[in-house]
Design a protein around this motif. Structure first.
Motif, PDB file in Angstrom:
ATOM      1  N   GLY A 125       0.901  -1.284  -0.065  1.00  0.00           N
ATOM      2  CA  GLY A 125       0.019  -0.076   0.118  1.00  0.00           C
ATOM      3  C   GLY A 125       0.878   1.163  -0.175  1.00  0.00           C
ATOM      4  N   LEU A 126       1.785   1.222   0.789  1.00  0.00           N
ATOM      5  CA  LEU A 126       2.690   2.390   1.077  1.00  0.00           C
ATOM      6  C   LEU A 126       3.510   2.784  -0.106  1.00  0.00           C
ATOM      7  CD1 LEU A 126       5.980   2.597   1.696  1.00  0.00           C
ATOM      8  CD2 LEU A 126       5.111   1.457   3.512  1.00  0.00           C
ATOM      9  N   ALA A 127       3.875   1.737  -1.168  1.00  0.00           N
ATOM     10  CA  ALA A 127       4.514   1.528  -2.623  1.00  0.00           C
ATOM     11  C   ALA A 127       3.424   2.393  -3.358  1.00  0.00           C
ATOM     12  CB  ALA A 127       5.034   0.255  -2.854  1.00  0.00           C
ATOM     13  N   MET A 164      -2.329  -4.397  12.363  1.00  0.00           N
ATOM     14  CA  MET A 164      -0.947  -4.623  12.978  1.00  0.00           C
ATOM     15  C   MET A 164      -1.058  -3.942  14.380  1.00  0.00           C
ATOM     16  SD  MET A 164       1.988  -4.347   9.980  1.00  0.00           S
ATOM     17  CE  MET A 164       1.627  -2.624   9.445  1.00  0.00           C
ATOM     18  N   VAL A 165      -1.351  -2.842  14.418  1.00  0.00           N
ATOM     19  CA  VAL A 165      -1.361  -2.187  15.799  1.00  0.00           C
ATOM     20  C   VAL A 165      -2.170  -3.030  16.886  1.00  0.00           C
ATOM     21  CG1 VAL A 165      -2.664  -0.351  17.381  1.00  0.00           C
ATOM     22  CG2 VAL A 165      -1.499   0.128  15.324  1.00  0.00           C
ATOM     23  N   GLY A 166      -3.167  -3.856  16.312  1.00  0.00           N
ATOM     24  CA  GLY A 166      -3.806  -4.985  17.209  1.00  0.00           C
ATOM     25  C   GLY A 166      -2.947  -5.839  18.078  1.00  0.00           C
ATOM     26  N   LYS A 171       4.023   9.688  13.626  1.00  0.00           N
ATOM     27  CA  LYS A 171       3.966   9.361  12.198  1.00  0.00           C
ATOM     28  C   LYS A 171       2.285   9.732  11.947  1.00  0.00           C
ATOM     29  CE  LYS A 171       3.405   4.841   9.828  1.00  0.00           C
ATOM     30  NZ  LYS A 171       3.628   3.498  10.088  1.00  0.00           N
ATOM     31  N   LEU A 172       1.405   9.314  12.980  1.00  0.00           N
ATOM     32  CA  LEU A 172      -0.032   9.680  12.632  1.00  0.00           C
ATOM     33  C   LEU A 172      -0.345  11.127  12.565  1.00  0.00           C
ATOM     34  CD1 LEU A 172      -2.055   7.039  14.797  1.00  0.00           C
ATOM     35  CD2 LEU A 172      -0.967   6.834  12.633  1.00  0.00           C
ATOM     36  N   TRP A 173       0.474  12.119  13.355  1.00  0.00           N
ATOM     37  CA  TRP A 173       0.093  13.114  13.040  1.00  0.00           C
ATOM     38  C   TRP A 173       0.675  13.873  11.817  1.00  0.00           C
ATOM     39  CZ3 TRP A 173      -3.410  15.461  15.622  1.00  0.00           C
ATOM     40  CH2 TRP A 173      -3.776  15.117  16.942  1.00  0.00           C
TER      41      TRP A 173
HETATM   42  C1  HEM Z   1       1.112   6.897   4.383  1.00  0.00           C
HETATM   43  C2  HEM Z   1       0.909   6.177   5.357  1.00  0.00           C
HETATM   44  C3  HEM Z   1       1.893   5.430   6.015  1.00  0.00           C
HETATM   45  C4  HEM Z   1       3.150   4.759   5.559  1.00  0.00           C
HETATM   46  C5  HEM Z   1       4.008   5.546   4.459  1.00  0.00           C
HETATM   47  C6  HEM Z   1       3.749   3.967   6.632  1.00  0.00           C
HETATM   48  C7  HEM Z   1       4.983   3.392   6.568  1.00  0.00           C
HETATM   49  C8  HEM Z   1       5.483   2.317   7.407  1.00  0.00           C
HETATM   50  C9  HEM Z   1       6.871   1.698   7.251  1.00  0.00           C
HETATM   51  C10 HEM Z   1       7.902   2.212   6.452  1.00  0.00           C
HETATM   52  C11 HEM Z   1       7.068   1.086   8.327  1.00  0.00           C
HETATM   53  C12 HEM Z   1       8.073   0.100   8.734  1.00  0.00           C
HETATM   54  C13 HEM Z   1       8.057  -1.396   8.131  1.00  0.00           C
HETATM   55  C14 HEM Z   1       8.965  -2.108   8.286  1.00  0.00           C
HETATM   56  O1  HEM Z   1       9.885  -2.087   9.218  1.00  0.00           O
HETATM   57  O2  HEM Z   1       8.954  -3.355   7.889  1.00  0.00           O
HETATM   58  C15 HEM Z   1       5.597   0.882   8.874  1.00  0.00           C
HETATM   59  C16 HEM Z   1       5.288   0.218   9.962  1.00  0.00           C
HETATM   60  C17 HEM Z   1       4.170  -0.016  10.703  1.00  0.00           C
HETATM   61  N1  HEM Z   1       3.097   0.872  10.333  1.00  0.00           N
HETATM   62 FE1  HEM Z   1       2.861   2.366   9.033  1.00  0.00          FE
HETATM   63  N2  HEM Z   1       2.670   3.651   7.477  1.00  0.00           N
HETATM   64  C18 HEM Z   1       1.902   4.298   7.359  1.00  0.00           C
HETATM   65  C19 HEM Z   1       0.468   4.516   7.794  1.00  0.00           C
HETATM   66  C20 HEM Z   1       0.303   3.686   9.052  1.00  0.00           C
HETATM   67  C21 HEM Z   1      -1.116   3.866   9.661  1.00  0.00           C
HETATM   68  C22 HEM Z   1      -2.209   4.789   9.297  1.00  0.00           C
HETATM   69  C23 HEM Z   1      -0.872   2.894  10.793  1.00  0.00           C
HETATM   70  C24 HEM Z   1      -1.807   2.706  11.860  1.00  0.00           C
HETATM   71  C25 HEM Z   1      -3.156   3.181  12.065  1.00  0.00           C
HETATM   72  C26 HEM Z   1       0.451   2.155  10.566  1.00  0.00           C
HETATM   73  C27 HEM Z   1       0.920   1.375  11.383  1.00  0.00           C
HETATM   74  C28 HEM Z   1       2.204   0.711  11.426  1.00  0.00           C
HETATM   75  C29 HEM Z   1       2.483  -0.343  12.318  1.00  0.00           C
HETATM   76  C30 HEM Z   1       1.887  -1.007  13.331  1.00  0.00           C
HETATM   77  C31 HEM Z   1       3.867  -0.636  11.670  1.00  0.00           C
HETATM   78  C32 HEM Z   1       4.706  -1.672  12.383  1.00  0.00           C
HETATM   79  C33 HEM Z   1       5.595  -1.100  13.412  1.00  0.00           C
HETATM   80  C34 HEM Z   1       6.693  -2.222  14.047  1.00  0.00           C
HETATM   81  O3  HEM Z   1       6.272  -2.464  15.012  1.00  0.00           O
HETATM   82  O4  HEM Z   1       7.452  -2.272  13.515  1.00  0.00           O
HETATM   83  N3  HEM Z   1       0.947   2.810   9.564  1.00  0.00           N
HETATM   84  N4  HEM Z   1       4.694   1.794   8.457  1.00  0.00           N
END
Ligand code: HEM
Length: 154
Positions: free
Chosen positions: A35-37, A85-87, A102-104
């Motif tokens: 999705g992010l890609a 994932m947050v779950g 990140k969320l802000w």
């Molecule tokens: C444009 C929106 C977003 C981008 C670009 C983004 C990007 C990323 C990236 C790059 C990672 C790290 C992945 C890895 O290390 O393998 C990540 C992990 C994560 N993201 Fe997002 N994210 C986005 C939105 C969200 C939202 C809206 C949520 C929650 C409501 C979220 C929850 C998480 C969680 C829980 C992780 C795993 C963190 C961990 O425990 O290592 N992300 N995201």
């Protein structure tokens, strides 16, 4: 206020399912990265056109409208997969500064996206405004990604 929300989520059967499963988190992280890609590709191309990259002379509004639904699809994928994932441990993320930043940043990015969506319908927008919007949109997206990567490092 938000603490209660995260604590309530932790008590749900979805959160328990993610917590005890050996594959749910990993599968949704794949969805998250895909999705992010998709979102990243749409945001970076649209931002480059807004900022002045000619892109073969395509009109800014046409590029924005053409990529808008792709970006929305990617955004819904990262939000949906992110919530799942947050779950795995909602309160861990509630107290994680990178997750909150990140969320802000994401909220600021969505607000800017909505502002640009109105701007592309207007005439005579000064080039400096387009350049600023393009650079800010791609900068916010990259910042969200970095904050996302930093979550696991804290
Ligand atoms: C444009 C929106 C977003 C981008 C670009 C983004 C990007 C990323 C990236 C790059 C990672 C790290 C992945 C890895 O290390 O393998 C990540 C992990 C994560 N993201 Fe997002 N994210 C986005 C939105 C969200 C939202 C809206 C949520 C929650 C409501 C979220 C929850 C998480 C969680 C829980 C992780 C795993 C963190 C961990 O425990 O290592 N992300 N995201």
């Amino acid at each position: 206020m938000f603490h209660g929300l995260y604590a309530a989520y932790a008590a749900t059967s979805l959160s328990e399912a993610v917590r005890v499963s050996r594959w749910i988190f990993a599968v949704f992280e794949m969805v998250h990265l895909t999705g992010l890609a998709v979102l990243g590709g749409a945001v970076l191309i649209a931002s480059a056109r807004l900022a002045g990259w000619p892109l073969g002379g395509l009109d800014r509004g046409a590029v924005w409208r053409g990529l808008r639904w792709v970006a929305l699809g990617g955004l819904l994928a990262v939000i949906g997969s992110g919530v799942v994932m947050v779950g795995v441990n909602p309160l861990k993320y509630y107290f994680n500064p990178s997750f909150n930043v990140k969320l802000w940043l994401l909220l600021a990015g969505v607000a800017l996206g909505l502002a640009v969506d109105r701007l592309v319908r207007r005439e005579n927008v000064p080039p400096i405004v387009w350049r600023g919007a393009g650079l800010a949109l791609s900068g916010l997206f990259l910042a969200v990604g970095l904050a996302g990567r930093a979550i696991g490092l804290l």
